[in-house]
Design a protein around this motif. Sequence first.
Motif, PDB file in Angstrom:
ATOM      1  N   ARG A   1     -39.991 -22.962  66.323  1.00  0.00           N
ATOM      2  CA  ARG A   1     -39.299 -22.590  67.499  1.00  0.00           C
ATOM      3  C   ARG A   1     -38.018 -21.937  67.145  1.00  0.00           C
ATOM      4  O   ARG A   1     -37.341 -20.897  67.772  1.00  0.00           O
ATOM      5  CB  ARG A   1     -39.095 -24.049  68.222  1.00  0.00           C
ATOM      6  CG  ARG A   1     -40.025 -24.162  69.261  1.00  0.00           C
ATOM      7  CD  ARG A   1     -39.823 -25.742  69.970  1.00  0.00           C
ATOM      8  NE  ARG A   1     -41.017 -26.045  70.428  1.00  0.00           N
ATOM      9  CZ  ARG A   1     -40.860 -26.267  71.952  1.00  0.00           C
ATOM     10  NH1 ARG A   1     -39.716 -26.008  72.643  1.00  0.00           N
ATOM     11  NH2 ARG A   1     -41.926 -26.522  72.647  1.00  0.00           N
ATOM     12  N   ALA A   2     -37.567 -22.430  66.016  1.00  0.00           N
ATOM     13  CA  ALA A   2     -36.263 -21.758  65.528  1.00  0.00           C
ATOM     14  C   ALA A   2     -36.178 -20.179  65.254  1.00  0.00           C
ATOM     15  O   ALA A   2     -35.414 -19.498  65.679  1.00  0.00           O
ATOM     16  CB  ALA A   2     -35.523 -22.572  64.353  1.00  0.00           C
ATOM     17  N   LYS A   3     -37.383 -19.962  64.611  1.00  0.00           N
ATOM     18  CA  LYS A   3     -37.673 -18.722  64.274  1.00  0.00           C
ATOM     19  C   LYS A   3     -37.852 -17.568  65.446  1.00  0.00           C
ATOM     20  O   LYS A   3     -37.398 -16.838  65.625  1.00  0.00           O
ATOM     21  CB  LYS A   3     -38.792 -18.510  63.451  1.00  0.00           C
ATOM     22  CG  LYS A   3     -38.533 -18.802  61.963  1.00  0.00           C
ATOM     23  CD  LYS A   3     -39.745 -18.575  61.133  1.00  0.00           C
ATOM     24  CE  LYS A   3     -39.697 -18.592  59.806  1.00  0.00           C
ATOM     25  NZ  LYS A   3     -40.496 -18.935  58.967  1.00  0.00           N
ATOM     26  N   ALA A   4     -38.539 -18.346  66.407  1.00  0.00           N
ATOM     27  CA  ALA A   4     -38.595 -17.587  67.872  1.00  0.00           C
ATOM     28  C   ALA A   4     -37.533 -17.492  68.504  1.00  0.00           C
ATOM     29  O   ALA A   4     -37.151 -16.314  69.094  1.00  0.00           O
ATOM     30  CB  ALA A   4     -39.833 -18.503  68.632  1.00  0.00           C
TER      31      ALA A   4
ATOM     32  N   LEU B   1     -29.526 -24.203  60.631  1.00  0.00           N
ATOM     33  CA  LEU B   1     -28.571 -24.834  61.688  1.00  0.00           C
ATOM     34  C   LEU B   1     -29.555 -25.125  62.948  1.00  0.00           C
ATOM     35  O   LEU B   1     -29.581 -26.203  63.637  1.00  0.00           O
ATOM     36  CB  LEU B   1     -27.430 -23.959  62.158  1.00  0.00           C
ATOM     37  CG  LEU B   1     -26.706 -24.262  63.294  1.00  0.00           C
ATOM     38  CD1 LEU B   1     -25.958 -25.498  63.551  1.00  0.00           C
ATOM     39  CD2 LEU B   1     -25.885 -23.136  63.797  1.00  0.00           C
ATOM     40  N   ILE B   2     -30.216 -24.029  63.452  1.00  0.00           N
ATOM     41  CA  ILE B   2     -31.127 -24.131  64.578  1.00  0.00           C
ATOM     42  C   ILE B   2     -32.117 -25.037  64.456  1.00  0.00           C
ATOM     43  O   ILE B   2     -32.499 -25.883  65.354  1.00  0.00           O
ATOM     44  CB  ILE B   2     -31.434 -22.795  65.047  1.00  0.00           C
ATOM     45  CG1 ILE B   2     -30.376 -21.847  65.262  1.00  0.00           C
ATOM     46  CG2 ILE B   2     -32.519 -23.100  66.307  1.00  0.00           C
ATOM     47  CD1 ILE B   2     -30.740 -20.649  65.730  1.00  0.00           C
ATOM     48  N   GLU B   3     -32.804 -25.020  63.333  1.00  0.00           N
ATOM     49  CA  GLU B   3     -33.894 -26.239  63.004  1.00  0.00           C
ATOM     50  C   GLU B   3     -33.485 -27.523  63.157  1.00  0.00           C
ATOM     51  O   GLU B   3     -34.151 -28.399  63.497  1.00  0.00           O
ATOM     52  CB  GLU B   3     -34.255 -25.901  61.458  1.00  0.00           C
ATOM     53  CG  GLU B   3     -35.406 -25.007  61.312  1.00  0.00           C
ATOM     54  CD  GLU B   3     -35.779 -24.702  59.792  1.00  0.00           C
ATOM     55  OE1 GLU B   3     -36.161 -23.655  59.479  1.00  0.00           O
ATOM     56  OE2 GLU B   3     -35.604 -25.655  59.048  1.00  0.00           O
ATOM     57  N   SER B   4     -32.021 -27.634  62.737  1.00  0.00           N
ATOM     58  CA  SER B   4     -31.686 -29.291  62.885  1.00  0.00           C
ATOM     59  C   SER B   4     -31.423 -29.598  64.230  1.00  0.00           C
ATOM     60  O   SER B   4     -31.038 -31.050  64.610  1.00  0.00           O
ATOM     61  CB  SER B   4     -30.381 -29.290  62.264  1.00  0.00           C
ATOM     62  OG  SER B   4     -30.401 -28.567  61.100  1.00  0.00           O
TER      63      SER B   4
ATOM     64  N   LYS C   1     -42.694 -15.735  71.790  1.00  0.00           N
ATOM     65  CA  LYS C   1     -41.174 -15.868  71.819  1.00  0.00           C
ATOM     66  C   LYS C   1     -40.680 -17.134  72.713  1.00  0.00           C
ATOM     67  O   LYS C   1     -39.982 -17.547  72.579  1.00  0.00           O
ATOM     68  CB  LYS C   1     -40.559 -14.552  72.184  1.00  0.00           C
ATOM     69  CG  LYS C   1     -40.706 -13.522  71.203  1.00  0.00           C
ATOM     70  CD  LYS C   1     -39.926 -12.451  71.683  1.00  0.00           C
ATOM     71  CE  LYS C   1     -40.226 -11.337  70.666  1.00  0.00           C
ATOM     72  NZ  LYS C   1     -40.013 -10.192  71.370  1.00  0.00           N
ATOM     73  N   MET C   2     -41.569 -17.304  73.594  1.00  0.00           N
ATOM     74  CA  MET C   2     -40.979 -18.208  74.611  1.00  0.00           C
ATOM     75  C   MET C   2     -42.282 -19.184  75.127  1.00  0.00           C
ATOM     76  O   MET C   2     -42.934 -18.718  75.907  1.00  0.00           O
ATOM     77  CB  MET C   2     -40.491 -17.840  76.009  1.00  0.00           C
ATOM     78  CG  MET C   2     -39.089 -16.819  75.663  1.00  0.00           C
ATOM     79  SD  MET C   2     -38.548 -15.859  77.011  1.00  0.00           S
ATOM     80  CE  MET C   2     -37.422 -16.529  77.673  1.00  0.00           C
ATOM     81  N   GLN C   3     -42.557 -20.313  74.538  1.00  0.00           N
ATOM     82  CA  GLN C   3     -43.541 -20.990  74.350  1.00  0.00           C
ATOM     83  C   GLN C   3     -43.907 -21.619  75.771  1.00  0.00           C
ATOM     84  O   GLN C   3     -44.979 -22.021  76.353  1.00  0.00           O
ATOM     85  CB  GLN C   3     -43.920 -22.172  73.243  1.00  0.00           C
ATOM     86  CG  GLN C   3     -44.025 -21.765  71.959  1.00  0.00           C
ATOM     87  CD  GLN C   3     -42.987 -21.182  71.240  1.00  0.00           C
ATOM     88  OE1 GLN C   3     -41.964 -21.144  71.847  1.00  0.00           O
ATOM     89  NE2 GLN C   3     -43.129 -20.792  70.045  1.00  0.00           N
ATOM     90  N   GLU C   4     -42.627 -21.772  76.660  1.00  0.00           N
ATOM     91  CA  GLU C   4     -42.720 -22.437  77.947  1.00  0.00           C
ATOM     92  C   GLU C   4     -43.065 -21.423  78.843  1.00  0.00           C
ATOM     93  O   GLU C   4     -43.249 -21.641  80.060  1.00  0.00           O
ATOM     94  CB  GLU C   4     -41.290 -23.031  78.243  1.00  0.00           C
ATOM     95  CG  GLU C   4     -40.266 -21.897  78.342  1.00  0.00           C
ATOM     96  CD  GLU C   4     -39.474 -21.258  77.206  1.00  0.00           C
ATOM     97  OE1 GLU C   4     -39.955 -21.437  76.283  1.00  0.00           O
ATOM     98  OE2 GLU C   4     -38.401 -20.795  77.383  1.00  0.00           O
TER      99      GLU C   4
END
Length: 291
Positions: A72-75, A61-64, A219-222
Amino acid sequence: MGAPPQLTPEERAKALAKAKLSRQERAALKVRIKSTELTIPQIFEIATTDEAIAKMRVLELIESIPGMGKVRAKAVMERLNISLTRRIQGLGRHQIESLIQEFATPSGKEKGKLLVLSGPGGVGKSTVAKALKVSSPFYVSVSATTRLPRFNEVEGIDYHFYSHDQFSEAISRGDFLEWAEFAGNRYGTPRKAVEDALRDGKNVLLEIEISGAKQVKEKMQEALLVFLEPPTWEELVSRLEGRGTDSAERRAARLALAQEEMAAASFFDKVVINTEVEKVVATLIEFASAH
Ligand code: 5GP
């Protein structure tokens, strides 16, 4: 586990057809998520009455969601403490709420920036963090630690002082955004306060050691990672030596650690030399607003 049920050829064909239909239904749902036609709360609503959707993996769901993808979804799932194999029907109430908040369309309020200030122990990170707290609206995170309070430290202001058991329990509850062992003690960033402040549009500063900074970036690329360097190595040695609050043994251990830590600067988004506290503070505020 008992023996698998014996199916007649008709029952088997029926089960296969049902599985195929479910797959098609989930694929159609993903298309609607990708096109932003459906929001996360709407999907959870559908899952309450639709078995095929209830059985969908949360990761899928998140990957979509547009802009997410696998990594990102995994993180996000790891950060929200949701098992990567969890299905929608297996989500707890808190997990549902945190997912809804994570992907809520911004209500006009922009998320705050997460600044991570790191560098060798003794470089003056905590002095910079304190100055930033006084002179800007940054939320400066208060870490938890198993270290004993120094004579001048106050519970809840400098740290939350935990026993080893309390710290272990907090880890298993998933309370920490990151945690690390440093010079024989454990230190961790309480996740909730940080996430609340960011969602509230506040810029946040974490003042943490290097392996914790790396965990945050994963966990938070930003997150914006700033490495604070001493003006000279001699300066760092004299600061660590002059720390009346630590024992001689502890100072020697910290000096050895600091040598290793200095090599980590290349991993960071920005390196700032700690010549003057006010200058460093100004650089941090500028760096956050430029991104
Ligand atoms: P001190 O014992 O001198 O207060 O801190 C020791 C080291 O732990 C410092 O480098 C400090 O930045 C780091 N530290 C403090 N809080 C945290 C935290 O929540 N997480 C991590 N990873 N390091 C922390």
